[in-house]
Design a protein around this motif. Structure first.
Motif, PDB file in Angstrom:
ATOM      1  N   VAL A  13       0.821  -1.214   0.000  1.00  0.00           N
ATOM      2  CA  VAL A  13       0.000   0.000   0.000  1.00  0.00           C
ATOM      3  C   VAL A  13       0.856   1.264   0.000  1.00  0.00           C
ATOM      4  O   VAL A  13       0.420   2.320  -0.475  1.00  0.00           O
ATOM      5  N   GLY A  14       2.074   1.175   0.467  1.00  0.00           N
ATOM      6  CA  GLY A  14       2.952   2.339   0.461  1.00  0.00           C
ATOM      7  C   GLY A  14       3.339   2.804  -0.930  1.00  0.00           C
ATOM      8  O   GLY A  14       3.769   3.938  -1.118  1.00  0.00           O
ATOM      9  N   TYR A  15       3.199   1.931  -1.917  1.00  0.00           N
ATOM     10  CA  TYR A  15       3.523   2.298  -3.295  1.00  0.00           C
ATOM     11  C   TYR A  15       2.360   2.971  -4.018  1.00  0.00           C
ATOM     12  O   TYR A  15       2.519   3.430  -5.143  1.00  0.00           O
ATOM     13  N   VAL A  16       1.197   3.023  -3.405  1.00  0.00           N
ATOM     14  CA  VAL A  16       0.025   3.636  -4.026  1.00  0.00           C
ATOM     15  C   VAL A  16       0.008   5.108  -3.628  1.00  0.00           C
ATOM     16  O   VAL A  16      -0.218   5.440  -2.454  1.00  0.00           O
ATOM     17  N   PRO A  17       0.246   6.012  -4.567  1.00  0.00           N
ATOM     18  CA  PRO A  17       0.453   7.422  -4.219  1.00  0.00           C
ATOM     19  C   PRO A  17      -0.748   8.134  -3.611  1.00  0.00           C
ATOM     20  O   PRO A  17      -0.587   9.077  -2.846  1.00  0.00           O
ATOM     21  N   PHE A  18      -1.956   7.700  -3.910  1.00  0.00           N
ATOM     22  CA  PHE A  18      -3.129   8.410  -3.390  1.00  0.00           C
ATOM     23  C   PHE A  18      -3.628   7.859  -2.061  1.00  0.00           C
ATOM     24  O   PHE A  18      -4.562   8.387  -1.483  1.00  0.00           O
ATOM     25  N   VAL A  19      -2.999   6.797  -1.551  1.00  0.00           N
ATOM     26  CA  VAL A  19      -3.393   6.241  -0.259  1.00  0.00           C
ATOM     27  C   VAL A  19      -2.616   6.961   0.828  1.00  0.00           C
ATOM     28  O   VAL A  19      -1.389   6.966   0.821  1.00  0.00           O
ATOM     29  N   GLY A  20      -3.346   7.574   1.723  1.00  0.00           N
ATOM     30  CA  GLY A  20      -2.692   8.333   2.781  1.00  0.00           C
ATOM     31  C   GLY A  20      -3.589   8.473   3.995  1.00  0.00           C
ATOM     32  O   GLY A  20      -4.160   7.501   4.475  1.00  0.00           O
ATOM     33  N   ARG A  21      -3.740   9.687   4.434  1.00  0.00           N
ATOM     34  CA  ARG A  21      -4.482   9.962   5.668  1.00  0.00           C
ATOM     35  C   ARG A  21      -6.000   9.997   5.485  1.00  0.00           C
ATOM     36  O   ARG A  21      -6.734   9.889   6.464  1.00  0.00           O
ATOM     37  N   THR A  22      -6.476  10.142   4.268  1.00  0.00           N
ATOM     38  CA  THR A  22      -7.916  10.209   4.037  1.00  0.00           C
ATOM     39  C   THR A  22      -8.584   8.942   4.554  1.00  0.00           C
ATOM     40  O   THR A  22      -8.193   7.829   4.204  1.00  0.00           O
ATOM     41  N   LEU A  23      -9.584   9.138   5.394  1.00  0.00           N
ATOM     42  CA  LEU A  23     -10.326   8.052   6.042  1.00  0.00           C
ATOM     43  C   LEU A  23      -9.398   7.061   6.761  1.00  0.00           C
ATOM     44  O   LEU A  23      -9.757   5.914   6.977  1.00  0.00           O
ATOM     45  N   SER A  24      -8.205   7.525   7.085  1.00  0.00           N
ATOM     46  CA  SER A  24      -7.227   6.720   7.827  1.00  0.00           C
ATOM     47  C   SER A  24      -6.876   5.431   7.089  1.00  0.00           C
ATOM     48  O   SER A  24      -6.509   4.436   7.688  1.00  0.00           O
ATOM     49  N   PHE A  25      -6.961   5.461   5.757  1.00  0.00           N
ATOM     50  CA  PHE A  25      -6.817   4.229   4.984  1.00  0.00           C
ATOM     51  C   PHE A  25      -5.426   3.616   5.108  1.00  0.00           C
ATOM     52  O   PHE A  25      -5.290   2.409   5.305  1.00  0.00           O
ATOM     53  N   SER A  26      -4.384   4.423   4.979  1.00  0.00           N
ATOM     54  CA  SER A  26      -3.022   3.873   5.051  1.00  0.00           C
ATOM     55  C   SER A  26      -2.770   3.189   6.387  1.00  0.00           C
ATOM     56  O   SER A  26      -2.323   2.043   6.440  1.00  0.00           O
ATOM     57  N   ARG A  27      -3.057   3.870   7.470  1.00  0.00           N
ATOM     58  CA  ARG A  27      -2.819   3.292   8.794  1.00  0.00           C
ATOM     59  C   ARG A  27      -3.708   2.073   9.035  1.00  0.00           C
ATOM     60  O   ARG A  27      -3.280   1.103   9.656  1.00  0.00           O
ATOM     61  N   THR A  28      -4.933   2.127   8.560  1.00  0.00           N
ATOM     62  CA  THR A  28      -5.835   0.987   8.722  1.00  0.00           C
ATOM     63  C   THR A  28      -5.245  -0.255   8.073  1.00  0.00           C
ATOM     64  O   THR A  28      -5.217  -1.332   8.676  1.00  0.00           O
ATOM     65  N   VAL A  29      -4.757  -0.108   6.868  1.00  0.00           N
ATOM     66  CA  VAL A  29      -4.187  -1.249   6.143  1.00  0.00           C
ATOM     67  C   VAL A  29      -2.876  -1.698   6.773  1.00  0.00           C
ATOM     68  O   VAL A  29      -2.641  -2.887   6.975  1.00  0.00           O
ATOM     69  N   VAL A  30      -2.017  -0.751   7.112  1.00  0.00           N
ATOM     70  CA  VAL A  30      -0.695  -1.093   7.643  1.00  0.00           C
ATOM     71  C   VAL A  30      -0.790  -1.764   9.009  1.00  0.00           C
ATOM     72  O   VAL A  30      -0.072  -2.731   9.288  1.00  0.00           O
ATOM     73  N   PHE A  31      -1.673  -1.299   9.871  1.00  0.00           N
ATOM     74  CA  PHE A  31      -1.767  -1.866  11.214  1.00  0.00           C
ATOM     75  C   PHE A  31      -2.749  -3.036  11.312  1.00  0.00           C
ATOM     76  O   PHE A  31      -2.834  -3.677  12.352  1.00  0.00           O
ATOM     77  N   PHE A  32      -3.484  -3.327  10.241  1.00  0.00           N
ATOM     78  CA  PHE A  32      -4.433  -4.434  10.286  1.00  0.00           C
ATOM     79  C   PHE A  32      -3.804  -5.781  10.629  1.00  0.00           C
ATOM     80  O   PHE A  32      -4.405  -6.557  11.386  1.00  0.00           O
ATOM     81  N   PRO A  33      -2.616  -6.135  10.120  1.00  0.00           N
ATOM     82  CA  PRO A  33      -2.062  -7.449  10.480  1.00  0.00           C
ATOM     83  C   PRO A  33      -1.918  -7.657  11.994  1.00  0.00           C
ATOM     84  O   PRO A  33      -2.138  -8.764  12.494  1.00  0.00           O
ATOM     85  N   TYR A  34      -1.582  -6.617  12.712  1.00  0.00           N
ATOM     86  CA  TYR A  34      -1.477  -6.735  14.167  1.00  0.00           C
ATOM     87  C   TYR A  34      -2.844  -7.017  14.786  1.00  0.00           C
ATOM     88  O   TYR A  34      -2.982  -7.857  15.659  1.00  0.00           O
ATOM     89  N   PHE A  35      -3.845  -6.260  14.324  1.00  0.00           N
ATOM     90  CA  PHE A  35      -5.205  -6.462  14.821  1.00  0.00           C
ATOM     91  C   PHE A  35      -5.674  -7.890  14.544  1.00  0.00           C
ATOM     92  O   PHE A  35      -6.198  -8.571  15.419  1.00  0.00           O
ATOM     93  N   PHE A  36      -5.480  -8.333  13.308  1.00  0.00           N
ATOM     94  CA  PHE A  36      -5.927  -9.667  12.926  1.00  0.00           C
ATOM     95  C   PHE A  36      -5.186 -10.735  13.728  1.00  0.00           C
ATOM     96  O   PHE A  36      -5.792 -11.712  14.185  1.00  0.00           O
ATOM     97  N   ALA A  37      -3.876 -10.550  13.913  1.00  0.00           N
ATOM     98  CA  ALA A  37      -3.100 -11.507  14.712  1.00  0.00           C
ATOM     99  C   ALA A  37      -3.656 -11.592  16.127  1.00  0.00           C
ATOM    100  O   ALA A  37      -3.786 -12.681  16.698  1.00  0.00           O
ATOM    101  N   GLY A  38      -4.011 -10.456  16.705  1.00  0.00           N
ATOM    102  CA  GLY A  38      -4.604 -10.470  18.039  1.00  0.00           C
ATOM    103  C   GLY A  38      -5.961 -11.141  18.058  1.00  0.00           C
ATOM    104  O   GLY A  38      -6.303 -11.872  18.984  1.00  0.00           O
ATOM    105  N   MET A  39      -6.736 -10.924  17.006  1.00  0.00           N
ATOM    106  CA  MET A  39      -8.076 -11.486  16.935  1.00  0.00           C
ATOM    107  C   MET A  39      -8.065 -13.006  16.835  1.00  0.00           C
ATOM    108  O   MET A  39      -8.908 -13.679  17.411  1.00  0.00           O
TER     109      MET A  39
END
Length: 191
Positions: A104-130
């Motif tokens: 997702v870091g290579y997609v230039p328009f993915v950033g802070r809008t709707l917290s999309f970048s952070r949501t995708v980047v931190f999701f593996p941790y959430f899923f691992a915990g779940m």
């Protein structure tokens, strides 16, 4: 130097830990739905206030509010997981989510809008915990502490040059950072 290293160390582990723990306490579709019903109104009120008072873009979460919005997105995925996807696919989904988080870091328009970048980047941790089995917590965590501490030390040694802004995981990759750096961050965060 020391304060900068401490700051980097905190940013490498605190959000992965929060995301992991947020997932750890969700063990059913009903809990995911209840969490969405609790968190979304809080986010909406605070974000609306920030947009009206601060004049910021309503679709870009203000300061720390990104975590509330990301939690809503994660819980929506968790709801779908508990409803339709439980089974042996958890390791594959975890690996896929790590790959998507790096890509997702290579997609230039993915950033802070709707917290999309952070949501995708931190999701593996959430899923691992779940999906982390309750009965395995003690058995796996304590003996693995020295191993993961060594992994974290090695990865941290490579990450001392990473720009601090990268550690926020909110923007596309810029010069001198790439998916390899994010993969190292995942290594430290998982440790």
């Amino acid at each position: 130097e020391l304060l900068c290293a401490l700051y980097r160390g905190i940013y490498l582990v605190h959000m992965p830990m929060f995301a992991f723990m947020s997932g750890m306490f969700l063990k059913s579709a009903e809990q995911c739905a209840a969490q969405i019903k609790r968190v979304l109104p809080i986010y909406m009120v605070l974000q609306t206030a920030a947009a009206v008072i601060g004049g910021i873009n309503f679709f870009t979460p203000y300061w720390h509010l990104w975590y509330l919005l990301s939690t809503v997105w994660w819980c929506a995925v968790g709801y779908a997981w508990f409803r339709f996807g439980q089974g042996r696919a958890a390791p594959a989904i975890l690996v896929l989510s790590l790959a998507v988080g790096c890509a997702v870091g290579y997609v230039p328009f993915v950033g802070r809008t709707l917290s999309f970048s952070r949501t995708v980047v931190f999701f593996p941790y959430f899923f691992a915990g779940m999906v982390f089995p309750k009965e395995a917590r003690r058995r796996l965590l304590m003996p693995s502490v020295p191993i993961w501490a060594a992994v974290a030390a090695v990865c941290t040694a490579f990450l001392w040059r990473v720009p601090l802004e990268f550690l926020y995981q909110a923007e596309p990759y810029k010069e001198n950072v790439d998916a390899f750096m994010r993969l190292l961050c995942y290594g430290v965060g998982m440790a």
